[in-house]
Write a protein that holds these residues in place. Structure first.
Motif, PDB file in Angstrom:
ATOM      1  N   ARG A  80      -0.081  31.446 123.378  1.00 24.18           N
ATOM      2  CA  ARG A  80       0.348  30.329 122.529  1.00 24.18           C
ATOM      3  C   ARG A  80       1.856  30.148 122.553  1.00 24.18           C
ATOM      4  NH1 ARG A  80      -2.565  29.072 116.821  1.00 24.18           N
ATOM      5  NH2 ARG A  80      -1.592  27.042 116.399  1.00 24.18           N
ATOM      6  N   LEU A  81       2.590  31.259 122.644  1.00 22.00           N
ATOM      7  CA  LEU A  81       4.047  31.190 122.587  1.00 22.00           C
ATOM      8  C   LEU A  81       4.691  31.223 123.973  1.00 22.00           C
ATOM      9  CD1 LEU A  81       4.704  33.570 119.550  1.00 22.00           C
ATOM     10  CD2 LEU A  81       4.527  31.077 119.562  1.00 22.00           C
ATOM     11  N   GLY A  82       3.880  31.293 125.024  1.00 24.60           N
ATOM     12  CA  GLY A  82       4.418  31.272 126.379  1.00 24.60           C
ATOM     13  C   GLY A  82       5.203  32.500 126.759  1.00 24.60           C
ATOM     14  N   VAL A  83       4.769  33.654 126.277  1.00 26.21           N
ATOM     15  CA  VAL A  83       5.491  34.904 126.527  1.00 26.21           C
ATOM     16  C   VAL A  83       5.569  35.195 128.025  1.00 26.21           C
ATOM     17  CG1 VAL A  83       5.362  37.420 126.249  1.00 26.21           C
ATOM     18  CG2 VAL A  83       5.016  35.917 124.272  1.00 26.21           C
ATOM     19  N   ALA A  84       6.765  35.571 128.475  1.00 19.03           N
ATOM     20  CA  ALA A  84       6.978  35.878 129.887  1.00 19.03           C
ATOM     21  C   ALA A  84       6.776  37.355 130.201  1.00 19.03           C
ATOM     22  CB  ALA A  84       8.384  35.461 130.304  1.00 19.03           C
ATOM     23  N   ARG A  85       7.119  38.219 129.249  1.00 21.17           N
ATOM     24  CA  ARG A  85       7.037  39.662 129.505  1.00 21.17           C
ATOM     25  C   ARG A  85       6.849  40.394 128.187  1.00 21.17           C
ATOM     26  NH1 ARG A  85      11.526  42.643 133.197  1.00 21.17           N
ATOM     27  NH2 ARG A  85      10.698  41.015 134.585  1.00 21.17           N
ATOM     28  N   LEU A  86       6.027  41.440 128.214  1.00 25.25           N
ATOM     29  CA  LEU A  86       5.846  42.305 127.057  1.00 25.25           C
ATOM     30  C   LEU A  86       6.468  43.657 127.372  1.00 25.25           C
ATOM     31  CD1 LEU A  86       2.862  40.638 127.483  1.00 25.25           C
ATOM     32  CD2 LEU A  86       2.618  41.531 125.176  1.00 25.25           C
ATOM     33  N   VAL A  87       7.206  44.208 126.401  1.00 30.14           N
ATOM     34  CA  VAL A  87       7.914  45.470 126.616  1.00 30.14           C
ATOM     35  C   VAL A  87       7.724  46.368 125.400  1.00 30.14           C
ATOM     36  CG1 VAL A  87      10.108  46.572 127.180  1.00 30.14           C
ATOM     37  CG2 VAL A  87       9.656  44.228 127.952  1.00 30.14           C
ATOM     38  N   THR A  88       7.409  47.631 125.645  1.00 33.19           N
ATOM     39  CA  THR A  88       7.305  48.612 124.574  1.00 33.19           C
ATOM     40  C   THR A  88       8.120  49.844 124.938  1.00 33.19           C
ATOM     41  OG1 THR A  88       5.758  49.810 123.125  1.00 33.19           O
ATOM     42  CG2 THR A  88       5.250  49.768 125.469  1.00 33.19           C
ATOM     43  N   ALA A  89       8.423  50.671 123.938  1.00 35.28           N
ATOM     44  CA  ALA A  89       9.176  51.907 124.167  1.00 35.28           C
ATOM     45  C   ALA A  89       8.809  52.922 123.101  1.00 35.28           C
ATOM     46  CB  ALA A  89      10.684  51.645 124.144  1.00 35.28           C
ATOM     47  N   HIS A  90       8.794  54.179 123.498  1.00 38.39           N
ATOM     48  CA  HIS A  90       8.584  55.267 122.537  1.00 38.39           C
ATOM     49  C   HIS A  90       9.155  56.538 123.128  1.00 38.39           C
ATOM     50  CE1 HIS A  90       4.833  57.442 124.225  1.00 38.39           C
ATOM     51  NE2 HIS A  90       5.271  56.638 125.162  1.00 38.39           N
ATOM     52  N   GLY A  91       9.215  57.597 122.322  1.00 37.98           N
ATOM     53  CA  GLY A  91       9.754  58.867 122.785  1.00 37.98           C
ATOM     54  C   GLY A  91       8.653  59.875 123.034  1.00 37.98           C
TER      55      GLY A  91
END
Length: 305
Positions: free
Chosen positions: A123-134
């Motif tokens: 719906r929002l036209g997201v180009a890339r999804l990114v996550t991070a954790h330790g």
């Protein structure tokens, strides 16, 4: 089949966006040094933002496994700390809009939640999804933090790599909703990336700002987003100085850290060697070193009180 759009609602006017990046982190899974939590909290604390999507936490969370806090005052209940899983619209230092999805990790309906995230991304036209954790690693705090990048396409990872060689091959690990989103949306054709920051195992239970700095630097490099980093870097420097002061006061801890440094240097400069352990330095196990560090801090706290 349930409709994934039933899991969320749009809050207010949602602007037209041009290929925004969506950053996400959920509390409840492994996050050594509070890496992901500190990183996302820093962005929301320092950048202009507002909530544009709210997910139905009442369907997604198990209240009995992690009960929300309520406030009782004299003879009545006056407040309840309601959990929230929300998507924020944020603008970086140059005004570029991006999205941040935060909240507790859902306890149920993981597949439907992943479909709901995809629905929002569509719906929002997201180009890339990114996550991070330790993740806790047998590395010293006196060396640059490494990270393990992973993603749906190899070309997404070429610009970001931690120092040294990745210690991982093919492994089996417990799932998280963050990894499931990366996997499911990657299969659907999305660019999905994650960064696992290597946090010293003896600091895994503490807040370690340097790990958040490493995560945000990697995200900035891969997405082009510009974040305010001065305050977080200053907090990282202060924390590192305090840790170093505490370790130098303990001969046992200093010896253990020296062994970790030699092991780290051997691995990063000569990974082809069969034995990457520090030579002639008796090395404690991760649990033993963490226990030594925690015991030292507890003794220090007792002296200060």
């Amino acid at each position: 089949m349930f409709d994934p759009t039933d899991l969320y609602r749009l809050d207010g006017d949602v602007p037209e966006l041009s290929d925004p990046v969506l950053l996400y982190h959920f509390e409840g899974f492994v996050d050594a040094g509070a890496t992901g939590r500190l990183a996302m909290a820093h962005l929301l604390n320092k950048l202009e933002h507002r909530v544009i999507v709210t997910f139905d936490h009442d369907r997604l969370l198990d209240y009995r496994s992690r009960r929300p806090i309520m406030i009782f005052d004299t003879d009545r209940w006056v407040d309840c700390d309601e959990p929230r899983i929300v998507l924020h619209l944020v603008h970086d230092l140059e005004g570029t809009p991006f999205l941040v999805l935060t909240g507790p990790e859902p306890d149920r309906e993981w597949e439907l939640f992943a479909k709901a995230v995809r629905s929002v991304a569509d719906r929002l036209g997201v180009a890339r999804l990114v996550t991070a954790h330790g993740i806790p690693m047998a590395v010293p705090h006196t060396r640059p933090l490494g990270l393990t990048p992973h993603g749906s396409k190899p070309e997404l990872l070429k610009d970001v790599a931690g120092p040294g060689v990745s210690p991982f091959g093919r492994v089996q690990v417990p799932a998280s909703i963050a990894s499931l989103i990366e996997y499911r949306l990657g299969l659907a054709g999305y660019d999905a990336v994650g960064y696992s920051v290597h946090v010293p195992h003896y600091l895994a239970q503490a807040e370690y700002p340097q790990a958040a700095v490493t995560a945000l630097d990697a995200i900035s490099l891969s997405t082009g987003l510009i974040f305010p980093m001065d305050e977080l870097r200053a907090a990282a420097d202060t924390t590192t100085a305090e840790i170093q002061e505490q370790i130098e006061a303990s001969e046992e801890l200093s010896t253990a850290i020296k062994g970790l440094e030699q092991q780290y240097d051997a691995f990063t400069t000569g990974a082809q060697r069969e034995n990457l352990m520090a030579e002639n330095i008796p090395m404690p196990t991760g649990d033993e070193l963490a226990a030594q560090f925690e015991r030292f801090l507890a003794e220090r706290d007792e002296r200060d009180t």
